[in-house]
Design a protein around this motif. Structure first.
Motif, PDB file in Angstrom:
ATOM      1  N   SER A 162      -7.065   0.505  -7.978  1.00 49.71           N
ATOM      2  CA  SER A 162      -5.706   0.790  -7.788  1.00 49.71           C
ATOM      3  C   SER A 162      -5.362   0.868  -9.026  1.00 49.71           C
ATOM      4  O   SER A 162      -5.707   0.411  -9.981  1.00 49.71           O
ATOM      5  N   ILE A 190      -1.310  -1.194  -4.154  1.00 49.21           N
ATOM      6  CA  ILE A 190      -2.265  -2.923  -4.253  1.00 49.21           C
ATOM      7  C   ILE A 190      -2.589  -3.019  -3.117  1.00 49.21           C
ATOM      8  O   ILE A 190      -1.794  -3.337  -2.148  1.00 49.21           O
ATOM      9  N   VAL A 196      -5.633  -4.055  -9.669  1.00 51.71           N
ATOM     10  CA  VAL A 196      -5.109  -2.926 -10.340  1.00 51.71           C
ATOM     11  C   VAL A 196      -5.185  -2.779 -11.836  1.00 51.71           C
ATOM     12  O   VAL A 196      -4.923  -3.576 -12.614  1.00 51.71           O
ATOM     13  N   ALA A 213       0.950  -8.123  -7.083  1.00 52.32           N
ATOM     14  CA  ALA A 213      -0.731  -7.944  -7.466  1.00 52.32           C
ATOM     15  C   ALA A 213      -0.675  -9.949  -7.021  1.00 52.32           C
ATOM     16  O   ALA A 213      -2.090 -10.272  -6.480  1.00 52.32           O
TER      17      ALA A 213
END
Length: 433
Positions: A162, A190, A196, A213
């Motif tokens: 991502s 996410i 990410v 995250a």
């Protein structure tokens, strides 16, 4: 149905620019279609600015490293075909019709359950993209989020990586009134255990993304900390950068213009680097070829670019000084009525010797005399020509060193279409604005 007929169906049965948030419609639609989005490696990209460039760069990086890839973009500029790429090229009209007809039967099944369950234009486009991706049997997809992230219809996919490019105040009526609220919405892309990559943004927004995250066990890679890009030189259509990440790649020539591309280049390279080892020759080839229509692009002697909000206007003005310092400049300018006209013109109008104010082909652009009066505050030579084609003809005959068409992307899209084809295409006449 042929191409014009299916366009009429989409534009008038699935009203363009009608927003429906939530994932239950796209989940239902894709389920009926046999979940065509499964089994592909995706890059998923969101952000307040830069997401289109990063999505483009990732598509080209993937293709030039020898993989098959589709790309999904929004909105389009001059043709709806720009939304769907296969190996960096727009799909054909016949491929568009095939995909649209495939989705139509399932969308109309959902229509029977009422307006709440009826797929929107963008959800329909998303389903078409996944159908095309399945039919092409590609290995990768590079997918730009439409709006936000958490409830965007593209958020049905499971990404390899991502990417969250930037966070700033935008679409506050939908995404929230603070950068923290907007960061929360965008961090919705996410996924559990999937890395990410994040760009430069306010620290408070970054903290929101880091927390999400962490909750999802997604490793985060930050621009300026885990990877970096430095500019070497800037020249129109040939900008040179060095990348420092897991690998170092120097002297990367980039066709796309603007100092802000530095961040987008880094984000794309890092995201790709998390899935594949970078090949220097392939990286250089990808960036030399990467292209987005209407983004500081020269078409038949006129440079096209959007400056529809204050942030875009600042970048546009910066590019004027970067690439054309000391040049005599003229522009056709048009903007829709709900934009901050004064803030935009305050930034860009002083940069021009001549401005020709025109009307973008949109129902949202009726107050061009107002635009004209504002422009006169900031530029000494301002003309008013409501017809944008006539305005372009005046621009072509204006005494200057470099010519531009800017303002609303509605205007830029129509001008590009006219400059390329010599007339306005049937497709644009169908869709209107």
């Amino acid at each position: 149905m042929n191409f014009p007929e299916i366009l009429k169906y989409l534009y008038f049965t699935r009203p363009y620019n009608t927003m429906k948030l939530g994932l239950f419609r796209i989940e239902g639609l894709l389920s009926r279609m046999g979940n065509p989005h499964s089994g592909v490696k995706y890059f998923h990209i969101t952000g307040s600015n830069g997401k289109g460039s990063v999505t483009t760069f990732l598509e080209y990086l993937t293709y030039h490293h020898g993989y098959s890839v589709t790309g999904f973009y929004s909105p389009h500029l001059s043709t709806v075909l720009e939304r769907f790429h296969y190996n960096t090229e727009n799909i054909s009209e016949s491929e568009f019709v095939e995909a649209a007809m495939e989705v139509k039967q399932f969308a109309e099944e959902m229509d029977k359950f009422g307006e709440e369950f009826s797929p929107s234009f963008f959800e329909y486009m998303t389903a078409m993209y996944f159908y095309i991706t399945k039919m092409k049997k590609v290995e990768y997809g590079s997918v730009e989020v439409g709006l936000g992230g958490r409830f965007d219809s593209t958020n049905i996919l499971l990404p390899e990586v991502s990417v969250i490019c930037t966070i700033s105040l935008e679409h506050t009526n939908v995404l929230g009134n603070t950068v923290e609220e907007i960061a929360f919405e965008k961090a919705g892309i996410i996924k559990e255990g999937r890395p990410v990559v994040v760009g430069a943004m306010p620290q408070s927004a970054l903290e929101v993304i880091k927390q999400i995250a962490k909750e999802r066990n997604a490793k985060i890679y930050e621009f300026g900390k885990d990877f970096n890009v430095e500019p070497v030189s800037y020249s129109f259509n040939e900008n040179v950068y060095n990348y420092f990440g897991e690998s170092t790649v120097k002297n990367i020539k980039v066709k796309l213009n603007g100092t802000h591309q530095l961040y987008n280049i880094g984000l794309a390279l890092k995201a790709f680097e998390l899935t594949n080892k970078l090949n220097e020759d392939n990286v250089r080839s990808a960036f030399e070829n990467a292209f987005i229509p209407g983004r500081f692009e020269m078409v038949n002697g006129i440079i096209l670019d959007g400056s529809h909000n204050p942030q875009a206007a600042e970048k546009f003005a910066e590019n004027l000084e970067l690439y054309f310092p000391g040049k005599k400049r003229a522009a056709v300018f048009g903007i829709v009525d709900d934009k901050d006209k004064d803030s935009v013109l305050k930034v860009i109008a002083p940069k021009f010797d001549t401005i020709i104010v025109t009307r973008p082909p949109s129902k949202r652009a009726t107050k061009i005399e107002e635009t004209y009066e504002i422009a006169k505050r900031y530029c000494n030579n301002v003309l008013l020509e409501p017809d944008f084609i006539e305005a372009i003809n005046i621009l072509k005959n204006t005494d200057c060193d470099v010519r531009f068409a800017t303002g609303s992307f509605y205007l830029v899209g129509y001008v590009r279409n006219y400059l390329v084809n010599g007339e306005i295409s049937e497709e644009l006449r169908i869709g209107g604005a």
